[in-house]
Design a protein around this motif. Structure first.
Motif, PDB file in Angstrom:
ATOM      1  N   GLU A 221      35.551  41.535  32.909  1.00 34.31           N
ATOM      2  CA  GLU A 221      35.130  40.023  32.310  1.00 34.31           C
ATOM      3  C   GLU A 221      34.589  40.013  31.272  1.00 34.31           C
ATOM      4  OE1 GLU A 221      33.153  38.804  35.808  1.00 34.31           O
ATOM      5  OE2 GLU A 221      34.948  39.051  37.106  1.00 34.31           O
ATOM      6  N   TRP A 222      33.440  40.773  30.785  1.00 32.33           N
ATOM      7  CA  TRP A 222      32.879  40.774  29.443  1.00 32.33           C
ATOM      8  C   TRP A 222      33.653  40.940  28.324  1.00 32.33           C
ATOM      9  CZ3 TRP A 222      28.242  44.122  31.627  1.00 32.33           C
ATOM     10  CH2 TRP A 222      27.463  43.365  32.446  1.00 32.33           C
TER      11      TRP A 222
ATOM     12  N   LEU B 143      43.754  40.530  24.966  1.00 32.53           N
ATOM     13  CA  LEU B 143      43.894  41.791  25.687  1.00 32.53           C
ATOM     14  C   LEU B 143      44.122  41.469  27.112  1.00 32.53           C
ATOM     15  CD1 LEU B 143      41.530  44.288  24.183  1.00 32.53           C
ATOM     16  CD2 LEU B 143      43.937  44.287  23.865  1.00 32.53           C
ATOM     17  N   ARG B 144      45.378  42.099  27.737  1.00 34.24           N
ATOM     18  CA  ARG B 144      45.388  41.851  29.115  1.00 34.24           C
ATOM     19  C   ARG B 144      44.552  42.866  29.922  1.00 34.24           C
ATOM     20  NH1 ARG B 144      52.104  42.453  28.865  1.00 34.24           N
ATOM     21  NH2 ARG B 144      51.124  44.089  27.441  1.00 34.24           N
ATOM     22  N   MET B 145      43.702  42.485  30.819  1.00 34.48           N
ATOM     23  CA  MET B 145      42.945  42.979  31.448  1.00 34.48           C
ATOM     24  C   MET B 145      43.571  43.585  32.925  1.00 34.48           C
ATOM     25  SD  MET B 145      39.887  43.396  30.220  1.00 34.48           S
ATOM     26  CE  MET B 145      40.787  43.486  28.587  1.00 34.48           C
ATOM     27  N   PRO B 146      43.037  44.853  33.107  1.00 29.07           N
ATOM     28  CA  PRO B 146      44.020  45.295  34.707  1.00 29.07           C
ATOM     29  C   PRO B 146      43.274  44.294  36.027  1.00 29.07           C
ATOM     30  CG  PRO B 146      42.093  46.871  33.780  1.00 29.07           C
ATOM     31  CD  PRO B 146      42.242  45.659  32.756  1.00 29.07           C
TER      32      PRO B 146
ATOM     33  N   PRO C  74      50.585  44.255  36.123  1.00 28.63           N
ATOM     34  CA  PRO C  74      51.343  45.545  35.912  1.00 28.63           C
ATOM     35  C   PRO C  74      51.167  46.242  34.593  1.00 28.63           C
ATOM     36  CG  PRO C  74      53.054  44.136  36.289  1.00 28.63           C
ATOM     37  CD  PRO C  74      51.670  43.212  36.423  1.00 28.63           C
ATOM     38  N   ASN C  75      51.193  45.435  33.431  1.00 20.79           N
ATOM     39  CA  ASN C  75      51.173  45.783  32.248  1.00 20.79           C
ATOM     40  C   ASN C  75      49.930  45.497  31.683  1.00 20.79           C
ATOM     41  OD1 ASN C  75      53.956  46.472  32.180  1.00 20.79           O
ATOM     42  ND2 ASN C  75      54.345  44.345  32.506  1.00 20.79           N
ATOM     43  N   ALA C  76      48.745  46.113  31.927  1.00 17.35           N
ATOM     44  CA  ALA C  76      47.579  45.817  31.492  1.00 17.35           C
ATOM     45  C   ALA C  76      47.348  46.514  29.931  1.00 17.35           C
ATOM     46  CB  ALA C  76      46.479  46.305  32.253  1.00 17.35           C
TER      47      ALA C  76
ATOM     48  N   PHE D  25      42.751  50.076  30.083  1.00 15.87           N
ATOM     49  CA  PHE D  25      42.322  50.733  31.472  1.00 15.87           C
ATOM     50  C   PHE D  25      40.970  50.989  31.749  1.00 15.87           C
ATOM     51  CE2 PHE D  25      46.357  52.065  29.805  1.00 15.87           C
ATOM     52  CZ  PHE D  25      47.455  51.511  30.818  1.00 15.87           C
ATOM     53  N   ILE D  26      40.511  50.522  32.670  1.00 10.78           N
ATOM     54  CA  ILE D  26      38.945  50.421  32.980  1.00 10.78           C
ATOM     55  C   ILE D  26      38.618  50.944  34.225  1.00 10.78           C
ATOM     56  CG2 ILE D  26      36.869  49.028  33.468  1.00 10.78           C
ATOM     57  CD1 ILE D  26      38.217  46.903  31.374  1.00 10.78           C
TER      58      ILE D  26
END
Length: 418
Positions: free
Chosen positions: A134-135, A143-146, A151-153, A156-157
């Motif tokens: 979230e930060w 950027l798309r977060m996972p 499915p297409n983040a 990768f966290i």
């Protein structure tokens, strides 16, 4: 998907975990940039030196730097993957202080590109890895977060807690199993590729919250068992029974393994991590809270015993052997020995207190305000002392009972002079 990571990797935090991890990767061909806010640490690593004592680490750092695989800087670079290994202390109310993690995220977020991996190694309460995402999202809405619905983040966290023992870090960082918890299964798999570079133990994939909780549970388990031993020692003391003999006998049962009591619990994990569980579920964690309170009280009890022994003398000299949190390392973080010395010094301001530790070359900051505390060579201190208190079982201290303690009051908190 099982191939080891290859690319440039930055590690934020060049401490007891970050630097060994950097070396483990760099000596296996990964280009690693170590990042730290402390310029002295950066300078030391850049020279191929280690800013703390850990067996086998110095030669590995020197080799990694000489090969050009490990560099150090105060500025976060662009990289293919980032490991955050900064401190997570607790606040006055025993909740987690995540300010160092948040500061690291603020350094990493502007550098991120699609496909990057971000791993949090810092021990954290359940939900911290999600909060990290979230930060990042707040700073990088592009950027798309996972998450389970994405499915297409782009990023990768994951969370991969360290689980090594000071004094054996360079062995255990290679041989221990690793838990890797991702915000999604794909995140876990991508993060695991980093640890496959050097880890010989099994890599166990799970979700981030379970990985966070597993590390806390490991240390809470230890804390509860140490508290059991410490509480037994109080009971035995009140009954005038030798606790070390009781434990020796009880441990001959095939399903009993009682740990040893001591002056308290120290280090960067066990005194801190159980509080993260307590703060997450305060009404349900009564046993864990009680264990923490038993162990937190222990330095006070030891100090009270020493002060009582000092009343036998008109003007005693007290030698306190050991300042680190455990034997044969230089780590003083959360050391109960330092707390014991401080409590004695405060209660007996007119008494000379000589502190000795082969791994510490200065009076720690926590004791610098006491005029009656002075660092001294162990043999000289014991010769001068009326009361000798063993707080840490460093190897040089173990033989002293047979050579130097005759006629002195000896208080052995570790049971090695029996």
């Amino acid at each position: 998907m099982n191939a080891p990571f290859s690319g440039k990797l930055a590690i934020l935090g060049m401490g007891y975990i970050g630097l060994p991890t950097a070396v483990a990767l760099a000596t296996r061909g990964i280009e690693v940039i170590g990042v730290d806010v402390n310029r002295d640490i950066v300078a030391a690593v850049s020279r191929g030196e280690v800013p703390f004592v850990e067996p086998d680490l110095a030669i590995s750092v020197s080799g990694a730097v000489a090969m050009g695989r490990l560099t150090a800087t105060t500025e976060t670079p662009e990289a293919d993957a980032y490991i955050i290994a900064v401190p997570t202390p607790f606040n006055g109310d025993h909740t987690a202080d995540l300010s160092f993690v948040q500061a690291a995220v603020e350094q990493v977020a502007p550098k991120l590109r699609p496909g990057n991996i971000v791993v949090l190694e810092s021990t954290s309460p359940p939900g911290t890895t999600q909060k990290l995402a979230e930060w990042i999202s707040a700073q990088r809405p592009d950027l798309r977060m996972p998450d389970d619905s994405e499915p297409n983040a782009d990023i990768f966290i994951a969370h991969c807690p360290e689980r090594v023992l000071p004094g054996r870090i360079m062995i255990e960082i290679i041989t221990n199993d690793r838990v890797v918890g991702g915000l999604t299964p794909r995140c876990a798999e991508r993060a695991a590729s980093i640890y496959r570079v050097f880890a010989q133990g099994e890599i166990l994939l799970t979700d981030a919250a379970s990985a966070e909780m597993a590390k806390l549970v490991e240390n809470a388990y230890r804390d509860v068992n140490i508290a059991f031993a410490n509480e037994l020692s109080l009971i035995a003391e009140s009954l005038h029974i030798d606790i070390w003999e009781v434990i020796r006998l009880a441990n001959r049962h095939p399903r009993v393994k009682i740990l040893s009591p001591g002056p308290g619990v120290g280090g960067h994990c066990i005194p801190v991590d159980p509080w993260f569980i307590v703060s997450a579920a305060p009404l349900l964690s009564t046993l864990i809270r009680t264990a923490r309170e038993v162990n937190d009280r222990r330095p006070h009890h030891v100090a009270e015993q020493v002060v009582a022994k000092a009343q036998r003398f008109r003007s005693p000299t007290i030698a306190c052997l050991g300042l680190t949190f455990k034997a044969n390392v230089d780590d003083i973080r959360e050391s109960p020995a330092i707390e014991v010395v401080g409590l004695i010094a405060a209660a007996l301001p007119e008494v000379d207190i000589l502190v000795c530790d082969p791994y510490v070359d200065h009076v720690p900051a926590a004791l610098s305000g006491y005029a009656n505390v002075r660092l001294e060579n162990a043999h000289a201190a014991v010769e001068r002392a009326d009361i000798v208190v063993l707080l840490v079982e460093h190897e040089p201290f173990k033989a002293m009972r047979h050579t130097r303690l005759g006629g002195k009051v000896a208080y052995d908190t570790r049971g090695v002079w029996r």
